[in-house]
Design a protein around this motif. Structure first.
Motif, PDB file in Angstrom:
ATOM      1  N   LYS A 229       0.839  -1.190   0.000  1.00  0.00           N
ATOM      2  CA  LYS A 229       0.000   0.000   0.000  1.00  0.00           C
ATOM      3  C   LYS A 229       0.876   1.242   0.000  1.00  0.00           C
ATOM      4  CE  LYS A 229      -3.963   1.983   2.324  1.00  0.00           C
ATOM      5  NZ  LYS A 229      -4.984   1.772   3.333  1.00  0.00           N
ATOM      6  N   ARG A 230       0.517   2.214  -0.840  1.00  0.00           N
ATOM      7  CA  ARG A 230       1.226   3.490  -0.904  1.00  0.00           C
ATOM      8  C   ARG A 230       0.195   4.576  -0.588  1.00  0.00           C
ATOM      9  NH1 ARG A 230       5.751   4.407  -4.438  1.00  0.00           N
ATOM     10  NH2 ARG A 230       5.065   2.503  -5.428  1.00  0.00           N
ATOM     11  N   ASP A 231       0.492   5.387   0.438  1.00  0.00           N
ATOM     12  CA  ASP A 231      -0.468   6.401   0.887  1.00  0.00           C
ATOM     13  C   ASP A 231       0.280   7.455   1.704  1.00  0.00           C
ATOM     14  OD1 ASP A 231      -2.864   7.700   1.407  1.00  0.00           O
ATOM     15  OD2 ASP A 231      -3.771   6.048   2.495  1.00  0.00           O
ATOM     16  N   ASP A 232      -0.454   8.401   2.222  1.00  0.00           N
ATOM     17  CA  ASP A 232       0.095   9.428   3.096  1.00  0.00           C
ATOM     18  C   ASP A 232       0.755   8.756   4.306  1.00  0.00           C
ATOM     19  OD1 ASP A 232       0.106  12.317   4.207  1.00  0.00           O
ATOM     20  OD2 ASP A 232      -0.873  11.129   5.781  1.00  0.00           O
ATOM     21  N   PRO A 233       1.995   9.125   4.639  1.00  0.00           N
ATOM     22  CA  PRO A 233       2.701   8.469   5.747  1.00  0.00           C
ATOM     23  C   PRO A 233       1.953   8.512   7.081  1.00  0.00           C
ATOM     24  CG  PRO A 233       4.243   9.752   4.453  1.00  0.00           C
ATOM     25  CD  PRO A 233       2.865  10.075   3.933  1.00  0.00           C
ATOM     26  N   GLN A 234       1.283   9.614   7.400  1.00  0.00           N
ATOM     27  CA  GLN A 234       0.558   9.683   8.678  1.00  0.00           C
ATOM     28  C   GLN A 234      -0.629   8.725   8.691  1.00  0.00           C
ATOM     29  OE1 GLN A 234      -0.142  13.945   8.956  1.00  0.00           O
ATOM     30  NE2 GLN A 234       1.438  14.090  10.533  1.00  0.00           N
ATOM     31  N   ARG A 235      -1.337   8.623   7.573  1.00  0.00           N
ATOM     32  CA  ARG A 235      -2.472   7.704   7.496  1.00  0.00           C
ATOM     33  C   ARG A 235      -1.978   6.262   7.603  1.00  0.00           C
ATOM     34  NH1 ARG A 235      -5.816  10.321   4.263  1.00  0.00           N
ATOM     35  NH2 ARG A 235      -4.538  10.017   2.407  1.00  0.00           N
ATOM     36  N   LEU A 236      -0.865   5.957   6.924  1.00  0.00           N
ATOM     37  CA  LEU A 236      -0.310   4.611   7.004  1.00  0.00           C
ATOM     38  C   LEU A 236       0.160   4.281   8.421  1.00  0.00           C
ATOM     39  CD1 LEU A 236       1.739   4.345   3.691  1.00  0.00           C
ATOM     40  CD2 LEU A 236      -0.381   3.147   4.262  1.00  0.00           C
ATOM     41  N   ALA A 237       0.732   5.270   9.102  1.00  0.00           N
ATOM     42  CA  ALA A 237       1.187   5.037  10.484  1.00  0.00           C
ATOM     43  C   ALA A 237       0.006   4.675  11.379  1.00  0.00           C
ATOM     44  CB  ALA A 237       1.914   6.271  11.006  1.00  0.00           C
ATOM     45  N   GLY A 238      -1.122   5.363  11.202  1.00  0.00           N
ATOM     46  CA  GLY A 238      -2.319   5.043  11.987  1.00  0.00           C
ATOM     47  C   GLY A 238      -2.833   3.643  11.680  1.00  0.00           C
ATOM     48  N   GLU A 239      -2.853   3.282  10.408  1.00  0.00           N
ATOM     49  CA  GLU A 239      -3.282   1.934  10.035  1.00  0.00           C
ATOM     50  C   GLU A 239      -2.319   0.885  10.583  1.00  0.00           C
ATOM     51  OE1 GLU A 239      -4.080   1.461   5.891  1.00  0.00           O
ATOM     52  OE2 GLU A 239      -5.381   3.225   5.839  1.00  0.00           O
ATOM     53  N   ALA A 240      -1.025   1.188  10.561  1.00  0.00           N
ATOM     54  CA  ALA A 240      -0.034   0.244  11.081  1.00  0.00           C
ATOM     55  C   ALA A 240      -0.249   0.007  12.574  1.00  0.00           C
ATOM     56  CB  ALA A 240       1.377   0.763  10.824  1.00  0.00           C
TER      57      ALA A 240
ATOM     58  N   GLY B 135      -3.082   0.116  14.134  1.00  0.00           N
ATOM     59  CA  GLY B 135      -4.244  -0.767  14.235  1.00  0.00           C
ATOM     60  C   GLY B 135      -3.913  -2.202  13.875  1.00  0.00           C
ATOM     61  N   LEU B 136      -3.148  -2.395  12.811  1.00  0.00           N
ATOM     62  CA  LEU B 136      -2.745  -3.752  12.419  1.00  0.00           C
ATOM     63  C   LEU B 136      -1.892  -4.406  13.486  1.00  0.00           C
ATOM     64  CD1 LEU B 136      -1.875  -3.225   8.652  1.00  0.00           C
ATOM     65  CD2 LEU B 136      -3.779  -4.554   9.568  1.00  0.00           C
ATOM     66  N   ASN B 137      -0.958  -3.654  14.044  1.00  0.00           N
ATOM     67  CA  ASN B 137      -0.102  -4.207  15.106  1.00  0.00           C
ATOM     68  C   ASN B 137      -0.925  -4.570  16.333  1.00  0.00           C
ATOM     69  OD1 ASN B 137       2.316  -4.163  13.668  1.00  0.00           O
ATOM     70  ND2 ASN B 137       2.708  -2.039  14.206  1.00  0.00           N
ATOM     71  N   ALA B 138      -1.936  -3.762  16.660  1.00  0.00           N
ATOM     72  CA  ALA B 138      -2.808  -4.087  17.799  1.00  0.00           C
ATOM     73  C   ALA B 138      -3.583  -5.378  17.529  1.00  0.00           C
ATOM     74  CB  ALA B 138      -3.760  -2.923  18.067  1.00  0.00           C
TER      75      ALA B 138
ATOM     76  N   PRO C   1      -0.329  -9.709   9.954  1.00  0.00           N
ATOM     77  CA  PRO C   1       1.095  -9.618  10.238  1.00  0.00           C
ATOM     78  C   PRO C   1       1.598  -8.244  10.639  1.00  0.00           C
ATOM     79  CG  PRO C   1       0.726  -9.681   7.897  1.00  0.00           C
ATOM     80  CD  PRO C   1      -0.609  -9.882   8.558  1.00  0.00           C
ATOM     81  N   GLY C   2       0.801  -7.214  10.499  1.00  0.00           N
ATOM     82  CA  GLY C   2       1.268  -5.886  10.870  1.00  0.00           C
ATOM     83  C   GLY C   2       1.945  -5.180   9.715  1.00  0.00           C
TER      84      GLY C   2
END
Length: 84
Positions: A44-55, A57-60, A74-75
């Motif tokens: 996925k390629r997107d805005d870094p801040q949006r990706l950080a938020g999604e990451a 959530g995935l890690n949680a 897998p996070g």
């Protein structure tokens, strides 16, 4: 496939066995699946801040003790941008 994705796959010891296949479904970011010899990955390629938020959530989700539910999450393997 761009050089950054190729380098990341090499670092993770993932060997592509196909080409990027675009995914769709309500997301505004560029998302694609890629078959590797080790299984399917999603890039996925997107805005870094949006990706950080999604990451986060995935890690949680990855850390949650699922009982009786099969969920493979897998996070986030790589982030690039401010604050990452």
């Amino acid at each position: 496939m761009d050089d950054q994705l190729i380098a990341l796959l090499e670092r993770l010891n993932l060997e592509p066995s196909g080409v990027l296949s675009p995914l769709s479904g309500g997301d505004i970011a560029e998302v694609a699946s890629l078959e590797t010899r080790q299984g399917t990955v999603v890039a996925k390629r997107d805005d870094p801040q949006r990706l950080a938020g999604e990451a986060e959530g995935l890690n949680a989700l990855h850390m949650m003790p699922w009982r009786g539910v099969r969920c493979e999450c897998p996070g986030c393997w790589a982030r690039k941008g401010p604050g990452c």
